[in-house]
Write an enzyme that holds these catalytic residues in place. Structure first.
Site, mmCIF file in Angstrom:
data_model
loop_
_atom_site.group_PDB
_atom_site.id
_atom_site.type_symbol
_atom_site.label_atom_id
_atom_site.label_comp_id
_atom_site.label_asym_id
_atom_site.label_seq_id
_atom_site.Cartn_x
_atom_site.Cartn_y
_atom_site.Cartn_z
ATOM 1 C CB CYS A 1 -0.894 -0.012 1.238
ATOM 2 S SG CYS A 1 -1.954 1.441 1.361
ATOM 3 C CG HIS B 1 -5.390 -2.221 -1.472
ATOM 4 N ND1 HIS B 1 -4.367 -2.801 -0.757
ATOM 5 C CD2 HIS B 1 -5.174 -0.884 -1.401
ATOM 6 C CE1 HIS B 1 -3.579 -1.851 -0.269
ATOM 7 N NE2 HIS B 1 -4.045 -0.684 -0.653
ATOM 8 C CD GLU B 2 -6.384 1.330 -4.444
ATOM 9 O OE1 GLU B 2 -6.562 2.361 -3.761
ATOM 10 O OE2 GLU B 2 -5.278 0.758 -4.508
ATOM 11 C CG HIS C 1 -7.265 3.010 0.579
ATOM 12 N ND1 HIS C 1 -6.515 3.339 1.683
ATOM 13 C CD2 HIS C 1 -6.433 2.333 -0.256
ATOM 14 C CE1 HIS C 1 -5.274 2.877 1.529
ATOM 15 N NE2 HIS C 1 -5.195 2.247 0.366
#
Ligand code: ZN
Length: 188
Positions: free
Chosen positions: A99, A141-142, A145
């Site tokens: 990351c 993953h995004e 966020h």
């Protein structure tokens, strides 16, 4: 266009849910252009707006698959559906991710191998992408966020200890830390 500083874990923007984008205006278009440039400079395969200190539900991605095909785009106000996670031992070679907000570190994490992304594009049009493999991982993953979740928050024992140690050692985990792609040496 401009490369923006990438916030490092500990910055409050990274650990809070982001707000939906309203109108896609010039400021949103400029944000997305800057995010794409910042991602390329880092370099990285994905970047979410909270990582550049903007608490909005936007992420960008750009990744070239094993066949040399580029997958790239912008997801505004996305939703993500994922298939159930597989059971079994983590494979450190195949399942490690990193990351840009925990720069220079990689740890294995189980992700779904299939994801369905629905979002609005920069042109204001809705779209849908069915992703598998590494692209599905990028989306998960995004998307995390945007909910204030870092992959470091999801790590299982003993990798949770490993990332905590790395964060302590580098004096991260507090507000106000960032790095500038193309300026700061990550390995320093
Ligand atoms: Zn990240």
């Amino acid at each position: 266009m401009a490369v923006r500083a990438i916030r490092i874990t500990g910055d409050p923007t990274l650990h809070s849910p982001a707000a939906p984008v309203g109108e896609i205006d010039d400021s949103v278009r400029e944000l997305v252009r800057d995010m794409a440039e910042t991602m390329a400079a880092a370099p990285g395969v994905g970047l979410a707006a909270p990582q550049v200190g903007v608490p909005l539900r936007v992420f960008v991605w750009s990744w070239v698959d094993e066949d040399g095909v580029e997958h790239a785009g912008t997801a505004i106000n996305p939703h993500l559906l994922i298939a159930p996670l597989a059971l079994g031992e983590l494979d450190e070679d195949e399942e490690s991710e990193g990351c840009l907000s925990v720069p220079g570190e990689r740890f294995p994490l189980r992700r779904s191998t299939e994801a369905l992304l629905t979002a609005t594009g920069l042109d204001g049009e809705p779209f849908e992408i069915r992703a598998t493999g590494w692209l599905a991982r990028i989306f998960q993953h995004e998307y995390d966020h945007l909910d204030g979740v870092l992959y470091a928050d999801r790590l299982e024992h003993p990798y949770d200890k490993g990332v905590a140690k790395a964060i302590r050692k580098k004096s991260w985990g507090m507000p106000g830390k960032s790095w500038m792609p193309g300026v700061d040496d990550l390995d320093a």
